[in-house]
Design an enzyme around this catalytic site. Structure first.
Site, PDB file in Angstrom:
ATOM      1  N   TYR A  29       9.600  -6.198  -1.610  1.00 19.48           N
ATOM      2  CA  TYR A  29       8.656  -5.256  -2.193  1.00 19.48           C
ATOM      3  C   TYR A  29       7.673  -6.055  -3.022  1.00 19.48           C
ATOM      4  CZ  TYR A  29       7.165  -0.606  -3.383  1.00 19.48           C
ATOM      5  OH  TYR A  29       6.440   0.550  -3.469  1.00 19.48           O
ATOM      6  N   HIS A 187       5.035   5.447 -10.095  1.00 15.52           N
ATOM      7  CA  HIS A 187       5.900   4.463  -9.443  1.00 15.52           C
ATOM      8  C   HIS A 187       7.269   4.329 -10.094  1.00 15.52           C
ATOM      9  CE1 HIS A 187       1.928   3.436  -7.809  1.00 15.52           C
ATOM     10  NE2 HIS A 187       2.616   3.125  -6.742  1.00 15.52           N
ATOM     11  N   ARG A 217      -2.970  -2.618   1.910  1.00 14.21           N
ATOM     12  CA  ARG A 217      -1.584  -3.053   1.993  1.00 14.21           C
ATOM     13  C   ARG A 217      -0.856  -2.137   2.957  1.00 14.21           C
ATOM     14  NH1 ARG A 217       2.229  -0.153  -1.162  1.00 14.21           N
ATOM     15  NH2 ARG A 217       3.559  -1.973  -1.282  1.00 14.21           N
ATOM     16  N   ASN A 219       2.810  -0.163   3.855  1.00 16.08           N
ATOM     17  CA  ASN A 219       4.089   0.283   3.331  1.00 16.08           C
ATOM     18  C   ASN A 219       4.859   0.851   4.518  1.00 16.08           C
ATOM     19  OD1 ASN A 219       6.012   0.700   1.380  1.00 16.08           O
ATOM     20  ND2 ASN A 219       5.272   2.746   0.882  1.00 16.08           N
ATOM     21  N   GLU A 260       2.501   3.165   6.630  1.00 14.31           N
ATOM     22  CA  GLU A 260       1.287   3.624   5.969  1.00 14.31           C
ATOM     23  C   GLU A 260       0.339   2.442   5.797  1.00 14.31           C
ATOM     24  OE1 GLU A 260       3.377   7.011   3.092  1.00 14.31           O
ATOM     25  OE2 GLU A 260       2.570   5.174   2.214  1.00 14.31           O
ATOM     26  N   TYR A 311      16.651   3.380  -1.475  1.00 15.66           N
ATOM     27  CA  TYR A 311      15.326   3.929  -1.748  1.00 15.66           C
ATOM     28  C   TYR A 311      14.647   4.365  -0.454  1.00 15.66           C
ATOM     29  CZ  TYR A 311      10.388   3.887  -3.245  1.00 15.66           C
ATOM     30  OH  TYR A 311       9.083   4.198  -3.488  1.00 15.66           O
ATOM     31  N   LYS A 312      14.826   3.611   0.602  1.00 19.57           N
ATOM     32  CA  LYS A 312      14.186   3.935   1.878  1.00 19.57           C
ATOM     33  C   LYS A 312      15.032   4.897   2.704  1.00 19.57           C
ATOM     34  CE  LYS A 312      11.123  -0.026   2.165  1.00 19.57           C
ATOM     35  NZ  LYS A 312       9.830   0.660   2.046  1.00 19.57           N
TER      36      LYS A 312
END
Lengths: 326, 315
Positions: A29, A187, A217, A219, A260, A311-312
């Site tokens: 990350y 965040h 970026r 994601n 994304e 988290y994912k």
């Protein structure tokens, strides 16, 4: 709306233009920002030549956005002080479209503009700054012309604030809930010791962006089914499908990699930061057709720390995924 | 399409107008194509004036302007930039940077109080244009020397209307500021631009009357490009080769020009991609390294950071 990817030509196009998020066999990350636009080659194709990407899903995705907004108007939020930024982003976005797609034109005479979009059959005259000259607010109007989700961040008191947005394809968050929050508050849920300092660093970076500068970026996360709207607001509609992923029979068709492409732009006239999110979905079955992607994804999954896996939303799915990829 | 940021603008002087004694307005248009980038209220333009680079506030319309306007006070005791510009005639080509924003109005303010002295009125012309377009409440206190003409008077009166007060002399300005800073609606933001003495007085008064620091904004020119600084030398330890880094290029660009390829991504000192081990007196400007890493003086981000004297690399 759940679309299918049965047409082999469309499927091949989708794979070729997919912004594959991994370059090595590890994922960390990080701020991972780079100047935009810029062509990026993948092992099977390319992406990123332009900031906006009105591709073959253009008309369908905009129709889907219109339906979502009609059902749930809270996906569009705008605090009153963001009016100038909303007009600013409209002009920025329409100009960007003109430079990207020859089917679109913007003619100007002073503050008067005429927008023509032959792909949607739209012809709209408006006066810059005059809300009554558009059929809806300027931010909403731009949301009806570009597939990207739009968030506007106001910069004040040495911080960024998410004070406006038109977001229909959020990945597990809610624009209505986020509206008015600071960058740091937004965040809060990102794990790993606040992403090892990446989040505060990203905010400082954004606050220093010069007028007109654009960065991007990637994601990535995962989605059950070809489903763009996985906002918290519609969790009741899609939450169960996520649970079923663990033991469904057609896992390779249902499991989707969700990437994304996020752009960050300092708008020229209001000074607001524009955060654009474009969502691309690719089923596991398609990933399996590219040996290099298959190996990379397996390696990334193997090495991801537990809190990021959590988290994912991959804790339960990881063994099943690895079995397919292996 | 977004123009690549950082590229210089090449502008032709279309018109030169004397707006007050010693103050000259320049109307600048692009030499090619039509239209110039929009700009945030309070933005300035860095103009190459002979061998100097001076910053001047953009005074015209901020939305998709066809021309930029700047007003330049001739400073006979300055470093030559304004004198150089005052010799420029219509038709002259100027190289300029892109507009930079460092003095923007705060969108959430309930009222904007603008305090200016002399040539310090220039950034407020674009503030006032935007305030009118977006319906923002604004008032102006403008100090002008007794007997002197008011620069941009007609324009100011048209833009600010009843919100404009011209104050003649120091005592009148001091009293007006003192009163204004005690009577603003809650949520007012203060913006100050002018001679140092006036700015210091305004900010001291604001502080004395309990204004929070976040609501006071002052424009002082002098920013430089992150990558710019004094020249230095990079020594490639393994080959013994020296590479000069000039004042106006980054170390990363100087290395690339000398054929030394090095990975880089953001070029703004934030992503950490170009991190490089080095020995020497390093001037850190990145946002990546921790205080301990900075103090160790053993690595840097060459996209923005620089060094003094000779910097040694293990290359």
């Amino acid at each position: 709306m759940v679309q299918t990817m049965s047409d082999p030509v469309r499927r091949a196009t989708r794979i070729r233009r997919f912004p594959w998020p991994f370059t090595g066999d590890r994922y960390a990350y990080s701020a991972n920002v780079e100047p935009a636009p810029g062509l990026r080659r993948t092992i099977v194709g390319e992406w990123g030549r332009t900031i906006l990407d009105p591709d073959e899903t253009y008309v369908a995705e905009l129709a889907e956005r219109r339906d979502i907004l009609a059902r749930d108007p809270s996906r569009h939020v705008e605090l009153p002080h963001m009016r100038a930024a909303s007009w600013d982003v409209l002009l920025w976005g329409l100009r960007e479209l003109v430079g990207t797609d020859p089917a679109m034109t913007l003619d100007r005479q002073g503050d008067g503009y005429v927008w023509t979009n032959r792909r949607l059959g739209t012809c709209q005259a408006f006066r810059y700054g005059d809300d009554a000259s558009l059929p809806m607010g300027p931010l909403m109007f731009l949301g009806s012309q570009i597939q990207e989700d739009i968030v506007l961040l106001d910069q004040r008191e040495d911080r960024l604030w998410a004070d406006a947005g038109c977001v229909t394809f959020a990945s597990n968050w809610s624009m209505a809930f986020t509206a008015g929050m600071s960058f740091m508050e937004i965040h809060g849920p990102v794990p790993h010791d606040f992403a090892d300092g990446a989040i505060p660093r990203a905010e400082r970076f954004l606050m220093r962006l010069g007028a007109g500068q654009a960065y991007r970026r990637l994601n990535w996360t995962t989605t059950a089914g070809y489903r763009l709207d996985t906002a918290l607001d519609s969790y009741a509609d899609w939450g169960a499908s996520r649970v079923r992923l663990a033991d469904c029979d057609d896992f390779a068709d249902v499991f989707h990699m969700r990437v994304e492409v996020q752009h960050l732009v300092r708008l020229p006239e209001s000074g607001a930061i524009l955060f654009l999110i474009r969502t691309y979905l690719l089923p596991l079955a398609d990933i399996l057709t590219v040996p290099e992607w298959r190996a990379q994804f397996a390696s990334v999954l193997t090495h991801l720390p537990d809190d990021i896996i959590q988290y994912k939303g991959l804790a339960v799915l990881r063994p099943r995924l690895l079995a397919h990829l292996g | 399409m977004s123009a690549p940021a950082g590229d210089d603008l090449v502008l032709r002087v279309e018109q030169v107008v004397d707006v007050a004694p010693s103050i000259r307005e320049f109307v600048l248009r692009p030499t090619e194509g039509e239209g110039l980038p929009s700009h945030v209220p309070g933005s300035h333009l860095v103009v190459a004036c002979g061998d100097r680079r001076n910053a001047y506030s953009l005074t015209g319309e901020g939305h998709a302007p066809e021309a930029y306007r700047i007003s330049v006070l001739h400073r006979p005791d300055g470093q030559g930039g304004s004198a150089w510009l005052h010799r420029v005639r219509p038709g002259h080509i100027l190289r300029c940077g892109r507009p930079r924003d460092a003095f923007a109005p705060v969108a959430t303010a309930r009222h904007h109080l603008l305090i200016a002295g002399g040539i310090g009125i220039t950034p407020f012309l674009s503030h006032l244009r935007a305030a009118r377009r977006w319906g923002r409440r604004v008032s102006v206190l403008y100090a002008v020397a007794a007997g002197a003409p008011v620069p941009h008077h007609a324009e100011l009166a048209a833009l600010a209307g009843d919100g404009l007060r011209i104050l003649r002399g120091r005592a009148a300005m001091q009293a007006a500021m003192d009163h204004a800073l005690q009577t603003q609606v809650l949520g007012t933001h203060l913006y100050v631009c002018g001679p140092d003495g006036l700015m210091d007085s305004a900010l001291a008064l604001a502080q004395a009357h309990g204004w929070p620091e976040e609501r006071c904004h002052a424009e002082r020119f002098g920013g430089v490009d992150a990558a710019e600084g004094a020249p230095f030398t990079v020594r490639l330890h393994r080959t013994g080769r020296d590479i000069a880094v000039a004042a106006d290029v980054s170390m990363l660009d100087a290395l690339a020009a000398a054929g030394v390829e090095w990975p880089a991504m953001c070029r703004r000192g934030v992503c950490g991609e170009c991190r490089m081990d080095a020995a020497g007196t390093i001037l850190h400007r990145d946002l990546v390294l921790s205080p301990a890493e900075r103090a160790a003086q053993s690595c840097l981000m060459p996209c923005v950071s620089r060094a003094e004297g000779v910097l040694s690399l293990d290359l």
